[in-house]
Design an enzyme around this catalytic site. Structure first.
Site, PDB file in Angstrom:
ATOM      1  N   LEU A 137     -59.990   2.901 -42.901  1.00  0.00           N
ATOM      2  CA  LEU A 137     -60.903   4.012 -43.157  1.00  0.00           C
ATOM      3  C   LEU A 137     -60.251   5.364 -42.949  1.00  0.00           C
ATOM      4  O   LEU A 137     -60.690   6.366 -43.507  1.00  0.00           O
ATOM      5  CB  LEU A 137     -62.131   3.909 -42.237  1.00  0.00           C
ATOM      6  CG  LEU A 137     -63.067   2.722 -42.481  1.00  0.00           C
ATOM      7  CD1 LEU A 137     -64.146   2.688 -41.409  1.00  0.00           C
ATOM      8  CD2 LEU A 137     -63.702   2.817 -43.864  1.00  0.00           C
ATOM      9  N   GLY A 138     -59.215   5.419 -42.145  1.00  0.00           N
ATOM     10  CA  GLY A 138     -58.562   6.698 -41.884  1.00  0.00           C
ATOM     11  C   GLY A 138     -57.512   6.552 -40.812  1.00  0.00           C
ATOM     12  O   GLY A 138     -57.483   5.579 -40.051  1.00  0.00           O
ATOM     13  N   GLY A 173     -55.209   8.914 -37.885  1.00  0.00           N
ATOM     14  CA  GLY A 173     -54.993  10.164 -37.168  1.00  0.00           C
ATOM     15  C   GLY A 173     -53.725  10.105 -36.354  1.00  0.00           C
ATOM     16  O   GLY A 173     -52.934   9.168 -36.455  1.00  0.00           O
ATOM     17  N   GLY A 174     -53.516  11.159 -35.533  1.00  0.00           N
ATOM     18  CA  GLY A 174     -52.300  11.217 -34.742  1.00  0.00           C
ATOM     19  C   GLY A 174     -52.236  10.156 -33.665  1.00  0.00           C
ATOM     20  O   GLY A 174     -51.160   9.759 -33.240  1.00  0.00           O
ATOM     21  N   MET A 175     -53.391   9.657 -33.214  1.00  0.00           N
ATOM     22  CA  MET A 175     -53.417   8.706 -32.110  1.00  0.00           C
ATOM     23  C   MET A 175     -53.751   7.294 -32.556  1.00  0.00           C
ATOM     24  O   MET A 175     -53.283   6.332 -31.959  1.00  0.00           O
ATOM     25  CB  MET A 175     -54.426   9.175 -31.054  1.00  0.00           C
ATOM     26  CG  MET A 175     -54.408   8.341 -29.780  1.00  0.00           C
ATOM     27  SD  MET A 175     -55.437   9.026 -28.474  1.00  0.00           S
ATOM     28  CE  MET A 175     -57.064   8.558 -29.042  1.00  0.00           C
ATOM     29  N   VAL A 197     -58.357   3.811 -37.938  1.00  0.00           N
ATOM     30  CA  VAL A 197     -59.698   3.229 -37.923  1.00  0.00           C
ATOM     31  C   VAL A 197     -59.839   2.304 -39.128  1.00  0.00           C
ATOM     32  O   VAL A 197     -59.501   2.688 -40.255  1.00  0.00           O
ATOM     33  CB  VAL A 197     -60.786   4.320 -37.955  1.00  0.00           C
ATOM     34  CG1 VAL A 197     -62.170   3.688 -37.943  1.00  0.00           C
ATOM     35  CG2 VAL A 197     -60.627   5.264 -36.768  1.00  0.00           C
ATOM     36  N   LYS A 254     -61.191   0.992 -33.989  1.00  0.00           N
ATOM     37  CA  LYS A 254     -60.181   2.018 -33.756  1.00  0.00           C
ATOM     38  C   LYS A 254     -59.018   1.377 -33.003  1.00  0.00           C
ATOM     39  O   LYS A 254     -59.195   0.856 -31.902  1.00  0.00           O
ATOM     40  CB  LYS A 254     -60.768   3.173 -32.960  1.00  0.00           C
ATOM     41  CG  LYS A 254     -59.850   4.392 -32.874  1.00  0.00           C
ATOM     42  CD  LYS A 254     -60.596   5.585 -32.311  1.00  0.00           C
ATOM     43  CE  LYS A 254     -59.729   6.827 -32.341  1.00  0.00           C
ATOM     44  NZ  LYS A 254     -60.457   8.022 -31.857  1.00  0.00           N
ATOM     45  N   ASP A 263     -63.046  19.213 -28.511  1.00  0.00           N
ATOM     46  CA  ASP A 263     -62.668  19.183 -29.928  1.00  0.00           C
ATOM     47  C   ASP A 263     -63.915  19.053 -30.805  1.00  0.00           C
ATOM     48  O   ASP A 263     -63.959  18.228 -31.718  1.00  0.00           O
ATOM     49  CB  ASP A 263     -61.702  18.027 -30.196  1.00  0.00           C
ATOM     50  CG  ASP A 263     -60.909  18.226 -31.486  1.00  0.00           C
ATOM     51  OD1 ASP A 263     -60.840  19.373 -31.966  1.00  0.00           O
ATOM     52  OD2 ASP A 263     -60.361  17.244 -32.010  1.00  0.00           O
TER      53      ASP A 263
END
Length: 759
Positions: free
Chosen positions: A19-20, A22-24, A27, A42, A134
């Site tokens: 689904l996506g 990120g930096g960490m 997902v 995640k 954030d």
């Protein structure tokens, strides 16, 4: 077309797609097979071995969300490890995307609903001592009922219970939504989240960010320096909320979620209440019609409106004879200093600068105090103009800093000038931080030097003024220092070496820490010492000269203790490695049924050395640990083990090691029938524990023949164990075995390879 295989497996779940990323973490959409429902999983990113900091942040996020039970905060279902050993947690699949994809400029009621929901969610988090840090549209998701939920607590800050949680540290978050104190790297509390939510509200109402710039630094500076922008006329009801949410000082913002919710409710009531008077209705209709005009012709319509208003004003004035007879009376109250003389059509740069910095003439009839106040106000006004144009410290003589210094020369502690100097110092520190992050240490030295010179000229001393310059620099340097996971690799710190002279003036402790980082690799190789890789065991360095004394041509580091049951259990949980068969040392010719490292035939605690692991198990553990830490681990060679064990000798003294109890004269009891906790007995001068007694240790007897030499069949272990007594020599005890068998008296410790010293 066949779907590519999943990168790992999670029992009970079937991965569908990504689904996506990120930096960490990444997902995934997955199906929970037991309940036949879609979930989002995640998973901690695995392109390289994750740092301890990354793992801690990920686990922190899961724990944080688990503590928050609120209808507008994303919940979690499950936490675990994938088949590849990566940490994951599962949460509801939210199919309706995030707030960044929605245009709500024409739907203020929906904006109210979202603001109310997220303010309530933040209130719940703050009550638990958690600051999100954030808040932005991408972190506001919608469930299948289109309800907004706050997500992504990956960088949340938690601490003691209560809404005020602070921490000095790096600037973390998204620059467009950062509060001024967050941009400076200063302590944060829940009021910083309200600022970010105010930015989100402004963006929802207008479709634009309140503060913009060419890069992240200019945006951060705008948050610190620029005034709160005005909303369009059709959204004027929201201006008080925006003004309070985006106040520069936390004390001037909403102090709690309840305060913000009350302000939201006021807006809701006014939105639901139509204007009462005919004039108000006409004014509202006029504004709405102007806004509805296409942008190309809107300016012309506004001009016509202004002309009409002026004509009406002139007509009104002409009806008043006493006013018409004195046409200049309307301007009599305007102070002369407030009226700027018309600028010449053409002037060179020098003339412009002279005109800009010329002191205003004192109005006739004023006393010295009034003249001084007028002069101060004019200087502060011009300084604000220079700040808006980013003329902070240059050009010399015509910058904001020069004007603030001029005010301080007359009034040494004038509040507005002091705050102006502090903001300039913060901007210079932020500029240096950006250069540091980009690897440009010489470029960072220049704004730091300018800041130090400015602080000295302002005579503000240390404290808050100098800390405004130092805080972002300190955060940027800490971030660079934390990148180096290898205590023998100071290349990241070496890039900062040009900063040392100026850093010593700015922050002596930071300069000393950086200097120690630069010197540590050489010092460890020369004199030895202890260290540990992030996520690795404590190691003792055997320095180059000591290794050479045993004809070993390299320095190396050896674990101060044997690998414990707890550490080995983490490896098994991550890798799924099956237990090796185990032999009792008193029945060497028959494998004992049911014995393995989990049940070696006697009681052990987590801090005891693991036994019943094979030579193959020990090497697999070394490879796994190396993948986690980025270092290279292995079993010690014969020569390395003997060199480290030499100071312990045969281990004959009573109480010097965990060996069998002796009978007869001189008998003693070391307190342990079987294994003892690691590190319980005295260490050698190098700081190594239990090299004599407790358990024998696997070594790499093939090290001289080459680790990959298939012809080398020797798998050896050395040293006395809890079952041996002092009649045997620790240095001479050596046994061999098949590589896939463990023993109830044999464990292992690791060697960590270190680089050759630089010449």
């Amino acid at each position: 077309m066949t779907r590519p295989p999943a990168p790992f497996e999670i029992p009970g779940y079937r991965l569908v797609r990504s689904l996506g990323h990120g930096g960490m973490a990444t997902v995934y959409l997955a199906m929970q097979e037991s309940l036949a429902r879609p979930v989002a999983i995640k998973v901690l990113a695995s392109e390289s071995a994750p740092s301890d900091e990354l793992v801690r942040r990920f686990e922190h996020e899961a724990r944080t969300i688990a503590r928050l039970d609120h209808p507008h905060i994303v919940s979690i279902f499950d936490v675990g490890r994938t088949s590849a050993g990566q940490i994951y947690y599962t949460m509801p699949y939210l199919p309706n995307g995030d707030l960044s994809a929605r245009n709500l400029r024409d739907d203020p009621e929906r904006v109210l609903e979202i603001m109310r929901a997220i303010a309530e969610a933040l209130g719940c988090a703050h009550d638990q001592g958690i600051v999100h840090r954030d808040v932005k549209p991408e972190n506001i998701l919608f469930d299948k009922l289109d309800r907004p939920l706050l997500a992504d607590f990956g960088i949340a800050l938690s601490g003691a219970r209560g809404p005020r949680v602070t921490r000095e540290g790096a600037t973390i978050g998204s620059s467009g939504y950062m509060s001024p104190e967050q941009a400076r790297g200063q302590p944060l509390d829940g009021r910083s989240d309200f600022y970010s939510l105010g930015v989100v509200c402004y963006e929802l109402l207008t479709g634009e960010m309140p503060f913009q710039g060419a890069d992240a630094l200019s945006v951060a500076l705008a948050h610190i320096e620029k005034p709160v922008p005005r909303l369009p006329l059709t959204r004027r009801l929201w201006q008080p909320l925006i003004d309070k949410a985006l106040a520069k000082q936390p004390e001037q913002r909403f102090q709690s979620a309840e305060e913000m919710l009350a302000a939201i409710e006021v807006i809701g009531r006014r939105l639901r209440t139509p204007p009462r008077s005919g004039l108000a209705k006409a004014w509202q209709r006029l504004i709405e019609r102007i806004v509805a005009i296409p942008r190309r012709t809107r300016a012309l319509a506004l001009c016509l409106l202004i002309v009409a208003a002026l004509a009406g004003l002139i007509a009104l004035l002409m009806r008043e004879p006493e006013r018409a007879a004195q046409p200049g009376a309307a301007f009599a109250a305007v102070a002369p200093s407030a009226v700027a003389a018309p600028a010449p059509q053409r002037a060179d740069a020098g003339a412009e600068r002279a005109a800009a910095t010329a002191e205003p003439a004192s109005p006739p009839g004023t006393d010295d105090a009034d003249a001084k106040a007028a002069l101060r106000a004019e200087r502060l006004r011009r300084a604000a103009e220079r700040v808006a144009r980013r003329h902070l410290v240059a050009p010399d003589g015509d910058a904001a800093a020069d004007l603030y210094l001029a005010v301080l020369a007359d009034e040494p502690r004038q509040r507005d000038a002091v705050r102006g100097i502090q903001n300039i110092l913060a901007a210079l520190g932020a500029s240096a931080a950006v250069a540091i992050a980009a690897g440009d240490a010489p470029g960072a030295a220049e704004p730091i030097s300018r800041g130090l010179a400015l602080a000295e000229r302002a005579k503000l001393g240390g404290g808050a003024a100098l800390d405004a310059l130092a805080a972002p620099v300190r955060s940027a340097i800490d971030a660079v220092r934390s990148r180096s996971r290898d205590p023998f690799d100071a290349s990241a710190q070496a890039a900062l070496a040009p900063l040392l002279p100026v850093l010593a003036r700015l922050d002596a402790k930071q300069a000393q820490a950086l200097q120690a980082d630069l010197e540590r690799p050489a010092e460890l190789l020369r004199a030895g010492g202890r260290f540990h890789d992030p996520g690795g065991p404590e190691m003792a360095v055997v320095p180059t000269l000591l290794a050479a004394s045993a004809r070993i041509d390299h320095a190396f580091a050896i674990a101060t203790t044997e690998v414990t049951r707890a550490a080995y259990a983490r490896f098994v949980a991550a890798s799924g490695r099956r237990p090796a068969p185990c032999r009792d040392s008193q029945r060497l010719f028959a494998r004992s049924d049911g014995l393995d490292w989990t049940h070696p035939g006697f009681a052990q605690a987590d801090d005891h050395p693991v036994v019943c692991v094979s030579w193959d198990d020990a090497n697999a553990y070394a490879r796994w640990l190396g993948a986690r830490t980025g270092a290279r681990y292995r079993l010690p060679s014969d020569e390395e083990w003997l060199l480290v064990a030499q100071p312990a000798g045969a281990g004959t003294d009573c109480g010097a090691a965990n060996i069998a109890r002796r009978s007869g004269a001189g008998a003693c009891d070391d307190g342990y029938t079987w294994t003892a906790p690691v590190g319980h007995f005295a260490a050698t001068p190098l700081g190594v524990y239990d090299i004599s007694g407790n358990v024998g240790e696997w070594i790499d007897g093939c090290a001289r023949a080459g680790r990959d030499d298939a012809s080398c069949r020797e798998r050896a272990f050395r040293g006395l164990s809890w079952r041996d007594d002092a009649s045997e020599s620790n240095l001479r005890r050596r046994g061999t075995s098949a590589p896939d068998v463990g023993y109830a008296t044999v464990g292992f410790r690791l060697v960590r390879e270190v680089p050759a010293p630089r010449r």
